[in-house]
Design a protein around this motif. Structure first.
Motif, PDB file in Angstrom:
ATOM      1  N   LEU A   2     -11.516  -5.441  -9.175  1.00  0.00           N
ATOM      2  CA  LEU A   2     -12.732  -5.961  -9.805  1.00  0.00           C
ATOM      3  C   LEU A   2     -12.568  -5.878 -11.317  1.00  0.00           C
ATOM      4  O   LEU A   2     -12.316  -4.806 -11.866  1.00  0.00           O
ATOM      5  CB  LEU A   2     -13.939  -5.140  -9.354  1.00  0.00           C
ATOM      6  CG  LEU A   2     -15.314  -5.583  -9.863  1.00  0.00           C
ATOM      7  CD1 LEU A   2     -15.647  -6.976  -9.365  1.00  0.00           C
ATOM      8  CD2 LEU A   2     -16.380  -4.595  -9.412  1.00  0.00           C
ATOM      9  N   ILE A   3     -12.713  -7.019 -12.010  1.00  0.00           N
ATOM     10  CA  ILE A   3     -12.466  -7.069 -13.449  1.00  0.00           C
ATOM     11  C   ILE A   3     -13.573  -7.845 -14.144  1.00  0.00           C
ATOM     12  O   ILE A   3     -14.194  -8.734 -13.562  1.00  0.00           O
ATOM     13  CB  ILE A   3     -11.111  -7.740 -13.755  1.00  0.00           C
ATOM     14  CG1 ILE A   3     -11.086  -9.175 -13.205  1.00  0.00           C
ATOM     15  CG2 ILE A   3      -9.955  -6.913 -13.200  1.00  0.00           C
ATOM     16  CD1 ILE A   3      -9.891  -9.988 -13.642  1.00  0.00           C
ATOM     17  N   PRO A   4     -13.860  -7.529 -15.426  1.00  0.00           N
ATOM     18  CA  PRO A   4     -14.747  -8.392 -16.218  1.00  0.00           C
ATOM     19  C   PRO A   4     -14.101  -9.755 -16.412  1.00  0.00           C
ATOM     20  O   PRO A   4     -12.882  -9.867 -16.572  1.00  0.00           O
ATOM     21  CB  PRO A   4     -14.873  -7.635 -17.542  1.00  0.00           C
ATOM     22  CG  PRO A   4     -14.435  -6.243 -17.256  1.00  0.00           C
ATOM     23  CD  PRO A   4     -13.424  -6.335 -16.161  1.00  0.00           C
ATOM     24  N   ARG A  47     -10.802  -9.876  -6.931  1.00  0.00           N
ATOM     25  CA  ARG A  47      -9.671 -10.553  -6.310  1.00  0.00           C
ATOM     26  C   ARG A  47      -9.156  -9.760  -5.116  1.00  0.00           C
ATOM     27  O   ARG A  47      -9.221  -8.541  -5.095  1.00  0.00           O
ATOM     28  CB  ARG A  47      -8.531 -10.744  -7.320  1.00  0.00           C
ATOM     29  CG  ARG A  47      -8.772 -11.809  -8.371  1.00  0.00           C
ATOM     30  CD  ARG A  47      -7.480 -12.154  -9.090  1.00  0.00           C
ATOM     31  NE  ARG A  47      -7.650 -13.232 -10.060  1.00  0.00           N
ATOM     32  CZ  ARG A  47      -7.804 -13.059 -11.363  1.00  0.00           C
ATOM     33  NH1 ARG A  47      -7.827 -11.826 -11.843  1.00  0.00           N
ATOM     34  NH2 ARG A  47      -7.938 -14.079 -12.172  1.00  0.00           N
ATOM     35  N   LYS A  48      -8.640 -10.487  -4.137  1.00  0.00           N
ATOM     36  CA  LYS A  48      -7.903  -9.909  -3.031  1.00  0.00           C
ATOM     37  C   LYS A  48      -6.482 -10.432  -3.164  1.00  0.00           C
ATOM     38  O   LYS A  48      -6.218 -11.604  -2.902  1.00  0.00           O
ATOM     39  CB  LYS A  48      -8.512 -10.316  -1.690  1.00  0.00           C
ATOM     40  CG  LYS A  48      -7.812  -9.704  -0.486  1.00  0.00           C
ATOM     41  CD  LYS A  48      -8.074  -8.211  -0.390  1.00  0.00           C
ATOM     42  CE  LYS A  48      -7.563  -7.659   0.931  1.00  0.00           C
ATOM     43  NZ  LYS A  48      -7.824  -6.214   1.072  1.00  0.00           N
ATOM     44  N   GLY A  49      -5.584  -9.570  -3.638  1.00  0.00           N
ATOM     45  CA  GLY A  49      -4.287 -10.068  -4.047  1.00  0.00           C
ATOM     46  C   GLY A  49      -4.476 -10.959  -5.265  1.00  0.00           C
ATOM     47  O   GLY A  49      -5.072 -10.551  -6.264  1.00  0.00           O
ATOM     48  N   PRO A  75     -15.233  -1.358  -4.607  1.00  0.00           N
ATOM     49  CA  PRO A  75     -15.349  -1.444  -6.062  1.00  0.00           C
ATOM     50  C   PRO A  75     -16.682  -2.031  -6.509  1.00  0.00           C
ATOM     51  O   PRO A  75     -17.167  -1.711  -7.602  1.00  0.00           O
ATOM     52  CB  PRO A  75     -14.175  -2.338  -6.468  1.00  0.00           C
ATOM     53  CG  PRO A  75     -13.796  -3.077  -5.238  1.00  0.00           C
ATOM     54  CD  PRO A  75     -14.104  -2.165  -4.103  1.00  0.00           C
ATOM     55  N   ILE A  76     -17.291  -2.868  -5.669  1.00  0.00           N
ATOM     56  CA  ILE A  76     -18.614  -3.393  -6.006  1.00  0.00           C
ATOM     57  C   ILE A  76     -19.636  -2.261  -5.988  1.00  0.00           C
ATOM     58  O   ILE A  76     -20.502  -2.167  -6.875  1.00  0.00           O
ATOM     59  CB  ILE A  76     -19.006  -4.524  -5.042  1.00  0.00           C
ATOM     60  CG1 ILE A  76     -18.021  -5.693  -5.180  1.00  0.00           C
ATOM     61  CG2 ILE A  76     -20.443  -4.982  -5.298  1.00  0.00           C
ATOM     62  CD1 ILE A  76     -18.236  -6.808  -4.181  1.00  0.00           C
TER      63      ILE A  76
END
Length: 258
Positions: A2-4, A47-49, A75-76
């Protein structure tokens, strides 16, 4: 992961928004209204991968998520804990997974998409909405607006979207009185989302909610887009079925203790 969201991530963010078109449209509209530089309105990508599994939008303590089955809720949940989120809007499987991790209470009903024909005719009693008048109708019609909003707070977000042509508000007039309202809450390149349809209590059960909704469908059809919405309750979904909408999934709202 999980990214900005950065400018380089925008194609993947947009792709993730398409996992669920109602909340996805809300996030694309917010992105176009606010951009990436506003500290009060934040966007994230899961992302997943290498594949975009979820798009997320956080503003005012409300986290909106468009996700598919690959999105990892862990992560959420961490993001929610770190940011004092009090409401999460997402699909029902993601909502229940987050509730198992975080507690809270849920509500749920249907995502709906318009499957009816072309709406014809004129709607002479519908006018562009005066924001303060529309807000008063919403407060008269729904406890949620009476208890959760003041006008300045409500309008600050609307103004961002209205000024850019990303949303529209309308009012229904009857004998010189405004008795109802309805809005196009958000729009993207393929669909537009109907919401905030309300009729004041003394004018209900006269078909006015259907009248407002059919007007909004017609307005969206003139844009060349597909009308979508979420029904607040299963009973309301039946009314929208009669207009031409069909369920296409279940949404969930998770309410957390502040």
């Amino acid at each position: 992961m999980l990214i900005p969201v950065t400018a380089a991530d925008l194609p993947d963010f947009t792709a993730a928004c398409a996992h669920e078109h109602v909340f996805g449209s809300r996030m694309i509209t917010a992105l176009r209204a606010y951009g990436l530089g506003n500290p009060d309105v934040r966007f994230f990508l899961c992302r997943k991968g290498r594949e975009p599994a979820a798009a997320l939008h956080l503003a005012g303590g409300v986290l909106t998520i468009a996700a598919d089955e690959r999105a990892d809720p862990a992560p959420i949940a961490d993001l929610i804990r770190a940011n004092e989120v009090h409401e999460v809007d997402t699909n029902w499987p993601q909502c229940t997974a987050l509730q198992a991790m975080l507690g809270g209470v849920t509500e749920s009903s249907y995502y709906m998409v318009y499957r009816g024909g072309l709406v014809e005719g004129t709607f002479d009693n519908m006018r562009p909405g005066d924001p303060r008048t529309v807000f008063e109708v919403l407060q008269r019609s729904h406890e949620y607006y009476r208890t959760h909003f003041v006008f300045a707070q409500w309008f600050s977000d609307w103004e961002q979207r209205l000024s850019r042509g990303l949303s529209e508000i309308y009012q229904l007039e009857h004998n010189g009185e405004v008795v109802g309202t309805g809005s196009i809450l958000s729009s993207d390149d393929t669909c537009a989302v109907i919401g905030a349809v309300a009729v004041v209590p003394e004018h209900r059960h006269q078909g006015l909610g259907s009248y407002i909704s059919r007007f909004l469908v017609q307005r969206i059809q003139t844009m060349g887009k597909t009308p979508r919405l979420i029904s607040g309750y299963d009973e309301v979904a039946e009314l929208y079925r009669q207009i031409g909408f069909a369920p296409c999934g279940r949404w969930g709202e998770l309410y957390l203790n502040s």
